[in-house]
Motif scaffolding. Structure first.
Motif, PDB file in Angstrom:
ATOM      1  N   TYR A   9       0.725  -1.204   0.038  1.00 31.03           N
ATOM      2  CA  TYR A   9      -0.165  -0.144  -0.197  1.00 31.03           C
ATOM      3  C   TYR A   9       0.717   1.245   0.017  1.00 31.03           C
ATOM      4  O   TYR A   9       1.891   1.158   0.622  1.00 31.03           O
ATOM      5  CB  TYR A   9      -0.931  -0.047   1.282  1.00 31.03           C
ATOM      6  N   LYS A  10       0.518   2.212  -0.901  1.00 31.17           N
ATOM      7  CA  LYS A  10       1.137   3.706  -0.719  1.00 31.17           C
ATOM      8  C   LYS A  10       0.266   4.640  -1.251  1.00 31.17           C
ATOM      9  O   LYS A  10      -1.168   4.354  -1.136  1.00 31.17           O
ATOM     10  CB  LYS A  10       2.437   3.544  -1.822  1.00 31.17           C
ATOM     11  N   THR A  11       0.738   5.735  -1.091  1.00 40.29           N
ATOM     12  CA  THR A  11      -0.124   7.142  -1.348  1.00 40.29           C
ATOM     13  C   THR A  11       0.376   7.541  -3.030  1.00 40.29           C
ATOM     14  O   THR A  11       1.610   7.681  -3.005  1.00 40.29           O
ATOM     15  CB  THR A  11      -0.203   8.007  -0.461  1.00 40.29           C
ATOM     16  N   LYS A  12      -0.599   8.111  -3.658  1.00 40.69           N
ATOM     17  CA  LYS A  12      -0.063   9.378  -4.747  1.00 40.69           C
ATOM     18  C   LYS A  12      -1.036  10.291  -4.355  1.00 40.69           C
ATOM     19  O   LYS A  12      -2.087  10.068  -4.407  1.00 40.69           O
ATOM     20  CB  LYS A  12      -0.520   8.439  -5.926  1.00 40.69           C
ATOM     21  N   GLY A  13      -0.361  11.606  -4.322  1.00 39.64           N
ATOM     22  CA  GLY A  13      -1.176  12.763  -3.805  1.00 39.64           C
ATOM     23  C   GLY A  13      -1.903  12.397  -2.774  1.00 39.64           C
ATOM     24  O   GLY A  13      -1.311  11.728  -1.611  1.00 39.64           O
ATOM     25  N   LYS A  14      -3.085  12.554  -2.817  1.00 40.25           N
ATOM     26  CA  LYS A  14      -3.979  12.343  -1.478  1.00 40.25           C
ATOM     27  C   LYS A  14      -4.913  10.979  -1.704  1.00 40.25           C
ATOM     28  O   LYS A  14      -5.509  10.609  -0.892  1.00 40.25           O
ATOM     29  CB  LYS A  14      -5.067  13.286  -0.997  1.00 40.25           C
ATOM     30  N   LEU A  15      -4.263  10.129  -2.450  1.00 45.14           N
ATOM     31  CA  LEU A  15      -5.033   9.015  -2.830  1.00 45.14           C
ATOM     32  C   LEU A  15      -4.383   7.632  -2.269  1.00 45.14           C
ATOM     33  O   LEU A  15      -3.026   7.668  -2.357  1.00 45.14           O
ATOM     34  CB  LEU A  15      -5.193   8.736  -4.332  1.00 45.14           C
ATOM     35  N   ASP A  16      -5.183   6.683  -2.005  1.00 45.98           N
ATOM     36  CA  ASP A  16      -4.581   5.557  -1.357  1.00 45.98           C
ATOM     37  C   ASP A  16      -4.407   4.553  -2.708  1.00 45.98           C
ATOM     38  O   ASP A  16      -5.273   4.428  -3.405  1.00 45.98           O
ATOM     39  CB  ASP A  16      -5.421   4.763  -0.374  1.00 45.98           C
ATOM     40  N   ILE A  17      -3.140   4.001  -2.694  1.00 48.23           N
ATOM     41  CA  ILE A  17      -2.882   3.173  -3.995  1.00 48.23           C
ATOM     42  C   ILE A  17      -2.714   1.770  -3.560  1.00 48.23           C
ATOM     43  O   ILE A  17      -1.783   1.508  -2.556  1.00 48.23           O
ATOM     44  CB  ILE A  17      -1.771   3.738  -4.524  1.00 48.23           C
TER      45      ILE A  17
END
Ligand code: TA6
Length: 279
Positions: A9-17
């Motif tokens: 799990y990671k983030t991109k901007g404010k999104l959970d990826i």
């Protein structure tokens, strides 16, 4: 959340990826919209999907790029024009409901927070099954939970990354298309299929496989469960006018969308699957 060696799990901007990484390649999927944003096969390390440099990544708007899920209608709602284009699930938060891995690859299943919404009366269960193996398979399952049949439209609205749209050819598309920019008039598919201007077409044939070929590379795309293929590029003026595209953004992308645009009936308790496989 399930734990697998190939899932993180990671983030991109404010999104959970969700990040999938295995022997075959890597994939990033935003839980917002259930949207695949990146697919890089290990065989050549080349990104297959395009994501706008100006994509809005805070959950306030559909993400410009990757594979938006258009459901349960495509384009403008047929009668309620105030409703959002391309349906209401691409701006919902989706959740991971299943994950597994084996020697053939990694498989995950996502579902939207709700498949009910204004503009669609069907009682449906929607799920997206993504498999990262030798190829990337994206399958949208629409199950009719009721005792009455319903009809819906949808698309896997895939943005593919090309080196230069001015030196790109689309192979495998035949027959006629309706041109959204010319009052949906009917035209014959050009051969060779090259783009030189804003293009927004619904191809009325259902090829199982097409190829995007640019100067040095190609992308192989297989389609299942579709009744049409949509080809779109906004070209320069529209690209410059869109807040989530740069003026030159159109030069490196081409949308080839596996779609249902003429209404797919799903009988009581049955399931329709729309699938795109990318290599
Ligand atoms: O798939 C082509 C299309 O319907 C175009 O008409 C254009 O509107 C594109 O989708 C993008 O739509 P969006 O709502 O994501 O800006």
């Amino acid at each position: 959340m399930p734990t697998l060696h190939s899932l993180s799990y990671k983030t991109k901007g404010k999104l959970d990826i969700l990040h999938l990484e295995n022997a075959f390649g890597s994939v990033d999927i935003a839980l917002f919209g259930g949207q695949v944003l990146s697919y890089i096969p290990k065989s050549d390390g080349r990104e297959r999907l395009w994501l706008s440099e100006s994509a809005i990544l805070d959950g306030s708007k559909a993400i410009r790029g990757g594979v938006p899920i258009c459901w349960p209608w495509f384009g403008a709602h047929p009668s309620q024009t105030e409703l959002p284009a391309h349906g209401y699930v691409r701006t919902q938060n989706w959740e991971l409901i299943h994950a597994s891995e084996n020697q053939q690859g990694t498989t995950i299943e996502l579902k939207p927070s709700s498949s009910q919404g204004a503009g669609f009366a069907g009682k449906a269960e929607l799920s997206l099954i993504i498999h990262l193996g030798q190829e990337l398979s994206i399958a949208l399952h629409t199950r009719n939970l009721s005792e009455q049949s319903f009809r819906y439209n949808c698309a896997l609205h895939s943005y593919f990354k090309v080196q230069d749209i001015n030196h790109t050819e689309l192979l495998g598309v035949t027959g006629q298309y309706t041109d959204k920019l010319q009052n949906n008039a009917l035209f014959d598919t050009p051969v060779p299929y090259r783009l030189t201007q804003e293009t927004d077409r619904v191809h009325l044939t259902t090829p199982a496989r097409v190829e995007i070929r640019d100067k040095h590379n190609s992308i192989d795309i297989q389609h299942f469960g579709h009744d049409s293929l949509v080809v779109w590029n906004p070209w320069q003026a529209k690209s410059a006018s869109m807040a989530d595209m740069t003026a030159q953004g159109y030069e490196s992308m081409l949308c080839v969308e596996t779609a249902i645009t003429a209404g797919q009936e799903v009988k009581a308790q049955e399931t329709h699957v729309l699938k795109q496989v990318i290599r």
